[in-house]
Motif scaffolding. Structure first.
Motif, short mmCIF file in Angstrom:
data_model
loop_
_atom_site.label_atom_id
_atom_site.label_comp_id
_atom_site.label_asym_id
_atom_site.label_seq_id
_atom_site.Cartn_x
_atom_site.Cartn_y
_atom_site.Cartn_z
N PHE A 57 0.88 -1.37 0.07
CA PHE A 57 0.09 -0.06 -0.01
C PHE A 57 0.92 1.24 -0.09
O PHE A 57 1.75 1.52 0.71
CB PHE A 57 -0.80 0.09 1.11
CG PHE A 57 -1.72 -1.22 1.32
CD1 PHE A 57 -2.15 -2.01 0.27
CD2 PHE A 57 -2.33 -1.40 2.78
CE1 PHE A 57 -3.13 -3.11 0.55
CE2 PHE A 57 -3.00 -2.78 2.84
CZ PHE A 57 -3.27 -3.40 1.78
N TYR A 58 0.69 2.21 -0.92
CA TYR A 58 1.39 3.41 -1.08
C TYR A 58 0.53 4.65 -1.19
O TYR A 58 -0.54 4.37 -1.61
CB TYR A 58 2.45 3.29 -2.05
CG TYR A 58 1.79 3.40 -3.30
CD1 TYR A 58 2.35 4.74 -4.06
CD2 TYR A 58 1.58 2.47 -4.14
CE1 TYR A 58 1.52 4.87 -5.35
CE2 TYR A 58 1.01 2.56 -5.47
CZ TYR A 58 1.13 3.69 -5.97
OH TYR A 58 0.93 3.93 -7.29
N LYS A 69 -3.59 3.79 4.97
CA LYS A 69 -2.75 2.32 4.60
C LYS A 69 -2.53 1.54 5.92
O LYS A 69 -2.75 0.30 5.74
CB LYS A 69 -1.18 2.85 4.01
CG LYS A 69 -1.34 3.63 2.82
CD LYS A 69 0.05 4.23 2.29
CE LYS A 69 0.79 4.92 3.22
NZ LYS A 69 0.27 6.11 3.65
N THR A 70 -2.22 2.30 7.15
CA THR A 70 -2.17 1.68 8.29
C THR A 70 -3.54 1.14 8.78
O THR A 70 -3.32 -0.14 9.33
CB THR A 70 -1.28 2.42 9.20
OG1 THR A 70 -0.14 2.94 8.69
CG2 THR A 70 -1.34 1.82 10.54
N ALA A 108 -4.18 -2.22 7.12
CA ALA A 108 -3.44 -3.33 7.59
C ALA A 108 -3.90 -3.67 8.94
O ALA A 108 -3.83 -5.02 9.31
CB ALA A 108 -1.96 -2.70 7.69
N ILE A 163 3.37 -7.24 8.94
CA ILE A 163 3.16 -5.96 8.46
C ILE A 163 4.73 -5.13 8.45
O ILE A 163 5.29 -5.26 9.48
CB ILE A 163 2.15 -4.98 9.47
CG1 ILE A 163 0.62 -5.74 9.57
CG2 ILE A 163 2.10 -3.49 8.90
CD1 ILE A 163 0.05 -5.03 10.43
N GLU A 210 5.67 -1.53 8.06
CA GLU A 210 5.41 -0.40 8.19
C GLU A 210 6.52 0.45 7.69
O GLU A 210 7.65 0.36 8.02
CB GLU A 210 4.93 0.16 9.45
CG GLU A 210 4.45 1.48 9.65
CD GLU A 210 3.22 1.69 9.22
OE1 GLU A 210 2.53 2.68 9.53
OE2 GLU A 210 2.39 0.50 8.86
N ASP A 211 5.91 1.58 6.84
CA ASP A 211 7.13 2.35 6.27
C ASP A 211 8.28 1.62 5.48
O ASP A 211 9.25 2.12 5.89
CB ASP A 211 7.61 3.37 7.20
CG ASP A 211 6.23 4.60 7.51
OD1 ASP A 211 5.65 4.88 6.55
OD2 ASP A 211 6.13 5.07 8.75
N THR A 218 3.69 -0.90 4.01
CA THR A 218 3.06 0.55 3.56
C THR A 218 4.31 1.32 3.25
O THR A 218 5.43 1.24 3.71
CB THR A 218 2.39 1.06 4.84
OG1 THR A 218 3.27 1.28 5.92
CG2 THR A 218 1.31 0.01 5.31
N ASN A 224 5.09 5.54 2.04
CA ASN A 224 4.58 6.71 1.42
C ASN A 224 4.93 7.26 0.14
O ASN A 224 4.52 7.98 -0.61
CB ASN A 224 4.88 8.12 2.47
CG ASN A 224 4.59 7.83 3.87
OD1 ASN A 224 3.42 7.46 4.20
ND2 ASN A 224 5.26 8.41 5.02
#
Length: 294
Positions: free
Chosen positions: A67-68, A75-76, A79, A124, A126-127, A164, A166
């Motif tokens: 996901f971006y 996004k989060t 998730a 997950i 994240e970032d 995820t 950005n």
């Protein structure tokens, strides 16, 4: 048994676990457009219903999602809804908190092995665009370690990866485009006017009529979902002072205040504005994928 069952959580690497609410598996808490609903929600739900299909076609029973999009657009949240599925054990890595000192390959390997051992599971990332954001050599080692872990899971049954980011630009093409690593790459951009109205109606549980949400939506142009929620809360504070329901005027006033504060506060070290106030007189960045919206 239900009374003594421990709460669901995301087991975070080198950090505090994230507790999930008992009713956390609820896609209706997100406002998804038709593309994302089909591309993410339905795909995820069908994964648990089609295990026999994977077996019959001799395909690994696993799934990968990336996901971006700009921060604050779901996004989060998506998730975490996935992590709340009653069938899965959830694990997480937050690369944002370790951008200068990346996780070692051994740390990554241990977490992925734990996820594989407790399948069905969900990991997950994240970032993920912050992987090894420090020295070039550390970045190379971090990315190679992550790639090795993802490839090691390519034959593991019942493991789902959700990453995820950005921005996709910093990511290696090998990480994003190689088949078998991410099956679905979905963009979560800022919401359209229609989606802003739907989200306001959702936040207000239908207490704000369509005329009010339409007027407020215009004042929230280019706001993320997080900023819309912040605006709604501020409008509620205005209404609380009058002991009344929030109105369109409250929402517009709150939106203007949030926007002013955003212009003043969201400035980087070079004096340039960042966040939703960037380029409000300029066209938005074009979409990078056919799937768009939240």
């Amino acid at each position: 048994l239900e009374a003594i069952e421990p709460p669901k959580r995301i087991s975070m690497m080198a950090g505090r676990d994230v507790l999930l609410p008992p009713d956390g598996y609820c896609w209706d808490s997100l406002v998804l457009n038709a593309d994302l609903d089909q591309f993410v929600r339905r795909d995820f739900e069908s994964f648990f219903q089609r295990e026999d299909w994977f077996r019959r076609h001799n395909l690994p029973y696993r799934r990968g999602y990336l996901f971006y999009g700009p921060p604050g657009n779901g996004k989060t949240s998506a998730a975490r809804i996935m992590a709340s599925h009653p069938a899965v054990r959830a694990f997480g890595i937050d690369f944002r908190t370790r951008s200068e000192s990346p996780y070692s390959p051994d740390q990554l390997s241990d977490l992925f092995e734990a996820a594989a051992a407790q399948a069905p599971s969900l990991v997950i990332l994240e970032d993920i665009d912050k992987v090894g954001a420090g020295e070039p050599e550390e970045m190379r080692q971090a990315i190679n370690g992550l790639l090795s872990c993802l490839d090691g899971l390519s034959t593991e049954d019942g493991v789902i990866i959700v990453a995820t980011a950005n921005n996709l630009a910093p990511l290696s093409s090998a990480l994003v485009k190689r088949p078998g690593r991410f099956d679905r790459v979905a963009q979560f951009p800022t919401p359209t006017s229609d989606l802003r109205q739907r989200y306001l109606a959702h936040l207000s549980a239908g207490t704000i009529d369509g005329v009010a949400t339409a007027e407020a939506s215009m004042a929230m142009d280019r706001f993320s979902y997080a900023q819309i929620r912040e605006t709604y809360i501020l409008a509620g504070q205005f209404a609380f002072d009058r002991a009344d329901d929030p109105t369109a005027a409250d929402l517009v006033q709150a939106a203007r205040q949030i926007r002013r504060e955003g212009r003043r506060m969201h400035v980087n070290g070079h004096g340039a504005a960042v966040g939703f106030s960037v380029g409000e007189d300029q066209p938005q960045t074009p979409l990078l994928a056919p799937c768009a919206g939240v």
